[in-house]
Design an enzyme around this catalytic site. Sequence first.
Site, PDB file in Angstrom:
ATOM      1  N   HIS A  28       0.845  -1.194   0.000  1.00 19.77           N
ATOM      2  CA  HIS A  28       0.000   0.000   0.000  1.00 19.77           C
ATOM      3  C   HIS A  28       0.886   1.251   0.000  1.00 19.77           C
ATOM      4  O   HIS A  28       1.349   1.689   1.064  1.00 19.77           O
ATOM      5  CB  HIS A  28      -0.891   0.002   1.239  1.00 19.77           C
ATOM      6  CG  HIS A  28      -1.781  -1.192   1.346  1.00 19.77           C
ATOM      7  ND1 HIS A  28      -1.303  -2.438   1.693  1.00 19.77           N
ATOM      8  CD2 HIS A  28      -3.119  -1.345   1.146  1.00 19.77           C
ATOM      9  CE1 HIS A  28      -2.311  -3.304   1.710  1.00 19.77           C
ATOM     10  NE2 HIS A  28      -3.419  -2.665   1.381  1.00 19.77           N
ATOM     11  N   HIS A 262      -4.255   3.081  -3.388  1.00 15.95           N
ATOM     12  CA  HIS A 262      -4.364   2.581  -2.020  1.00 15.95           C
ATOM     13  C   HIS A 262      -3.604   1.266  -1.831  1.00 15.95           C
ATOM     14  O   HIS A 262      -2.730   1.177  -0.969  1.00 15.95           O
ATOM     15  CB  HIS A 262      -5.834   2.375  -1.642  1.00 15.95           C
ATOM     16  CG  HIS A 262      -6.032   1.557  -0.402  1.00 15.95           C
ATOM     17  ND1 HIS A 262      -5.854   2.069   0.853  1.00 15.95           N
ATOM     18  CD2 HIS A 262      -6.375   0.247  -0.229  1.00 15.95           C
ATOM     19  CE1 HIS A 262      -6.085   1.123   1.748  1.00 15.95           C
ATOM     20  NE2 HIS A 262      -6.411   0.003   1.118  1.00 15.95           N
ATOM     21  N   GLU A 416     -17.539  -5.331  24.493  1.00 13.82           N
ATOM     22  CA  GLU A 416     -16.648  -6.492  24.517  1.00 13.82           C
ATOM     23  C   GLU A 416     -15.483  -6.366  23.547  1.00 13.82           C
ATOM     24  O   GLU A 416     -14.349  -6.728  23.880  1.00 13.82           O
ATOM     25  CB  GLU A 416     -17.424  -7.781  24.204  1.00 13.82           C
ATOM     26  CG  GLU A 416     -18.176  -8.369  25.391  1.00 13.82           C
ATOM     27  CD  GLU A 416     -19.584  -7.812  25.504  1.00 13.82           C
ATOM     28  OE1 GLU A 416     -20.331  -8.257  26.388  1.00 13.82           O
ATOM     29  OE2 GLU A 416     -19.935  -6.927  24.693  1.00 13.82           O
ATOM     30  N   HIS A 479     -27.875 -16.698  24.499  1.00  9.66           N
ATOM     31  CA  HIS A 479     -26.809 -16.515  25.480  1.00  9.66           C
ATOM     32  C   HIS A 479     -26.001 -17.783  25.742  1.00  9.66           C
ATOM     33  O   HIS A 479     -24.954 -17.722  26.387  1.00  9.66           O
ATOM     34  CB  HIS A 479     -27.399 -16.018  26.807  1.00  9.66           C
ATOM     35  CG  HIS A 479     -27.787 -14.575  26.806  1.00  9.66           C
ATOM     36  ND1 HIS A 479     -28.580 -14.024  25.835  1.00  9.66           N
ATOM     37  CD2 HIS A 479     -27.478 -13.568  27.659  1.00  9.66           C
ATOM     38  CE1 HIS A 479     -28.771 -12.742  26.085  1.00  9.66           C
ATOM     39  NE2 HIS A 479     -28.101 -12.442  27.179  1.00  9.66           N
TER      40      HIS A 479
END
Length: 690
Positions: A28, A262, A416, A479
């Site tokens: 890149h 890029h 999380e 869950h």
Amino acid sequence: MTKDIDQLSINTIKTLAVDSVSAANSGHPGAPLALATLAHAIFQKTKFTPNHPKWPNRDRFVLSNGHACALLYSILFLYGFDYTLDDLKNFRQLNSKTPGHPETPHCPGVEVTTGPLGQGIANAVGIALAQKQFAATYNKPDYPIADARTFCIVGDGCLMEGISSEASSLAGHLQLGNLTVFWDSNKISIDGSTDLAFTEDVPERYRAYGWHVIDVDEENPSLSTLSKAIDEASKVTDKPTFVKIKTTIGIGSEQAGTAAVHGAPLKPDDVKHLKKAIGFDPEQSFVVPSEVTDYFKKSVESKDKQYVEWQKLFKDYSHHYPELAEEINRREDGRLPPDWERFLPSYKPSDKAAATRKLSETVLGALTPVIPELIGGAADLTPSTLTRTQNAVDFQPPSTGLGDYSGRYIRFGVREHAMGAMMNGIAAFGSNFKVFGGTFLNFVSYAAGAVRLSAISQLPIIWVGTHDSVGLGEDGPTHQPIETLAHLRAIPNLSVWRPADGNEVSAAYKAAISSVSTPHVLALTRQGVPHLEGSSIEKASKGGYVLVEAQDPDIILVSSGSEVSIAVEAAKLLGKNGTRARVVSMPSFFAFDQQSEKYRFSVLPDGVPILSIEVMSPFGWSNYSHVQFGVSRFGFSAKYTDIYDYLEFTPEGISSRANKTIDFYKGSKLLSPLSKPFYPQSFDLFTHGR
């Protein structure tokens, strides 16, 4: 060639980065061209020395848009880190020091492994948190032995990823005034213009997070403009700083400002065009003018003086605060407090049954006062994960009245993924931080990207994953983790523990806290489990061991976690009918695989059918058993006892399957599932190559 030494240095950085990408024919080049001036400005202003790369009070730099790593390798090479021109020429080649994205610990001077977008900025928040906590713990009046800062460059892609929002929100709340983030706003992503998908007012978002925002008006700003922005950011101490910088991706190339520059090397004619435009010989590659070499050498000499001054300060500090200085030295050496293991609780079968999450709380309560580097928190699940010990102090800005910066309990909020990446940053800071984060085991999956990078980066963080199975009951299939452990166990260099009782919980923590290069996941129950006859910390530390022996067994029952005690009852039931069953507890595949071949075969020998029992996906258990009793569907919303009965994870259900297994293999010459033409763990990423 220009004789302005700063501009000549910037142009050298650019050409080295472009030549590296061209030599690899992969990489890149656009971001390195756009960011060379900014990187030069940051490295001029930051405190570090390649001669002492692990100096604890160095400033930290994180390249969150890690695809721009040719820029980072080039500037680290010029500053004298352990790179040669040959290393730059070997960019992206097998076992080179210059892989396709920055990696730690393989790449000298690289603080964290970046590449998956958004991870780096979240790492930077974790590093800044660790700096704050370390400073608040050890600094004394007139002795600012810890006053380092963290600098981070992010791209548009980093700020699109949700993890960056999670981490930035928490950084603003925590008022991390030692953190400065530079946004390379070039308005280009892989698909093309960011107008296709990313049009929000980012600086206003960061103001709303509680950051100080600097919006640099100048497009492709000069070195002096960027230096002023860095100076302004460094004066802000009560909030992190976000600096917006407008750049042109691939500036100087014929494809500047387009997505084409890029992620692909410049065409050879374009490389020549670029070099000619900035005064370099278009026919030469990897050129470092002697003036640039001299400039960086003098710069390093200046940075070495900062280190020497800090050494003098720390020596004086050591005289006045010898106990604290010794503690710092111990931590920097990677040594844990002497005899810390004796504080690990052990249990007898007569002790009261308890959930392993509750037993985890007991371990943390015993070790937190003993190990000052033990730090952690939870993702807004403190009452459920039981991760906050009695008398804990929260890590909070003192102005909030909620805690202070010396606190060791972190309220990560419902974040999380950011928690996982911030834990990586805290561990990457050094000083032997032992960092843990609590959530339901199922939601460790939310942080899968960060978990994987922990393992790649060899960062020994600790996930406290409670509510580990359908045994959590009424919350139901959303869950209840079914596939989670199979996924986590499949990640190289990740040690997953599912302890069956208190001794095994202590063994899991012993392994996790002792670890220097392997992250750990502790899968813990919501429901109570008995303490088992035959268990011990020493036995469990081997990852798998014979819990209940039987002479010349007809079958081996191997299990983990809450199902081990059921397997014990099943063995008793089988024994009443004359069937001899050995019971093996297997809290950690990873730890068991590290044991000698002789030991492993003593636990799971040839000639005996082996049935594994675990109330989740059986995937992976075929390495240790001939037949697997598991769950290959999602769970239920019901009392956990009803779920276990329905799925037949009962002594009767296990003994029935054990008898069928014995009958199936009767008369067969049976090899242990451990028997293979070669051991599958034999190629170790961290001892081969590199």
